[in-house]
Design a protein around this motif. Structure first.
Motif, PDB file in Angstrom:
ATOM      1  N   LYS A   1      -0.206 -10.213   3.820  1.00 11.69           N
ATOM      2  CA  LYS A   1      -0.665 -11.541   3.416  1.00 11.69           C
ATOM      3  C   LYS A   1       0.501 -12.487   3.115  1.00 11.69           C
ATOM      4  O   LYS A   1       0.369 -13.701   3.222  1.00 11.69           O
ATOM      5  CB  LYS A   1      -1.557 -11.430   2.168  1.00 11.69           C
TER       6      LYS A   1
ATOM      7  N   TYR B   1      -6.410  -8.549   8.566  1.00 13.40           N
ATOM      8  CA  TYR B   1      -5.932  -8.925   7.235  1.00 13.40           C
ATOM      9  C   TYR B   1      -5.778 -10.440   7.106  1.00 13.40           C
ATOM     10  O   TYR B   1      -5.955 -11.007   6.031  1.00 13.40           O
ATOM     11  CB  TYR B   1      -4.581  -8.258   6.946  1.00 13.40           C
TER      12      TYR B   1
ATOM     13  N   VAL C   1      -8.373  -8.148   2.294  1.00 16.55           N
ATOM     14  CA  VAL C   1      -7.733  -6.853   2.495  1.00 16.55           C
ATOM     15  C   VAL C   1      -8.777  -5.738   2.404  1.00 16.55           C
ATOM     16  O   VAL C   1      -8.779  -4.798   3.205  1.00 16.55           O
ATOM     17  CB  VAL C   1      -6.615  -6.638   1.451  1.00 16.55           C
TER      18      VAL C   1
ATOM     19  N   ILE D   1      -1.816  -6.090   1.528  1.00 14.82           N
ATOM     20  CA  ILE D   1      -1.312  -7.020   0.513  1.00 14.82           C
ATOM     21  C   ILE D   1       0.035  -7.588   0.946  1.00 14.82           C
ATOM     22  O   ILE D   1       0.301  -8.787   0.809  1.00 14.82           O
ATOM     23  CB  ILE D   1      -1.184  -6.303  -0.845  1.00 14.82           C
TER      24      ILE D   1
ATOM     25  N   THR E   1      -2.033  -0.188   0.789  1.00  8.89           N
ATOM     26  CA  THR E   1      -1.468  -1.424   0.230  1.00  8.89           C
ATOM     27  C   THR E   1      -0.787  -2.310   1.273  1.00  8.89           C
ATOM     28  O   THR E   1      -0.292  -3.383   0.938  1.00  8.89           O
ATOM     29  CB  THR E   1      -0.438  -1.096  -0.874  1.00  8.89           C
TER      30      THR E   1
END
Length: 217
Positions: free
Chosen positions: A12, A75, A80, A9, A6
């Motif tokens: 970002k 990323y 992702v 995420i 994760t």
């Protein structure tokens, strides 16, 4: 794996260059992992063992730092999912290089599995013009990670926790020099959300995740 998977995420939504984020991750993650090892597990670091393996630890630490930079760039330039899939090609590169580095036999079964991995990566990521840069960064990060796996085979008489803490600590000055060469430290774009997410990446996705991973090993 849930924690590691994760991190993209969170990246970002952190308005920092990848190099500066990698530096912050190294500092926060190293400090928290060191706290867990010394205060929670009450382990002691072997200074003599670290000295004997100093060169390998420095080189692998530098590779880890640049591995983080490339991963965060992946990323930034692609999804992702795509970046993560490319990054986890590292075991593929380990197997391909193992006949040269580890003198292991590359069997037909291994080659078939490698081919399936590579074809699957291409089919799932759907590489196009807009994601080529991100894919390249992801594969570059995978190659660096694979290199760390090989270097770790050369490190003797150092526990997994000692090695990881030292490698992460060694990544800090290397990435710091890179950050300074790229324009220096600038947190002006950060807001409260960015600071919170960066703290989570350092504490949870780095310090705590590495603690769990090597505890399992």
């Amino acid at each position: 794996m849930t924690i590691f998977g994760t991190i993209g995420i969170f990246r970002k939504y952190i308005p920092l260059p990848s190099s500066l984020l990698a530096l912050a991750r190294g500092i926060i993650g190293t400090a928290f992992l060191l706290f867990l090892v010394l205060a929670v597990k009450r382990d002691k670091l072997s200074v003599e063992a670290i000295k004997r393996n100093f060169v390998f630890l420095v080189v692998s630490g530098a590779f880890i730092g640049f591995n983080w930079i490339l991963l965060f760039e992946a990323y930034r330039y692609t999804t992702v999912a795509t970046a993560t899939l490319c990054y986890y090609l590292a075991p593929v590169f380990v197997i391909l290089a193992s006949p040269i580095v580890l003198k292991e036999k590359l069997t037909a079964k291994k080659l078939l599995c490698l081919a399936a991995c590579l074809v699957g990566m291409v089919l799932v990521t759907g590489i196009d013009g807009g994601s080529v840069t991100g894919v390249a960064f992801g594969i570059g990060a995978a190659i660096l990670y694979a290199s760390v796996m090989f270097i770790n085979r050369k490190i003797k008489s150092v526990s997994d926790y000692e090695r990881t803490v030292t490698q992460m600590a060694m990544s800090i000055p290397v990435v710091a020099v890179y950050v300074l060469l790229r324009g220096g430290v600038d947190f002006s774009a950060m807001n409260a959300t960015g600071w919170l997410l960066m703290a989570v990446v350092g504490v949870v996705h780095t310090g705590f995740a590495y603690f769990l991973y090597f505890g399992a090993v």
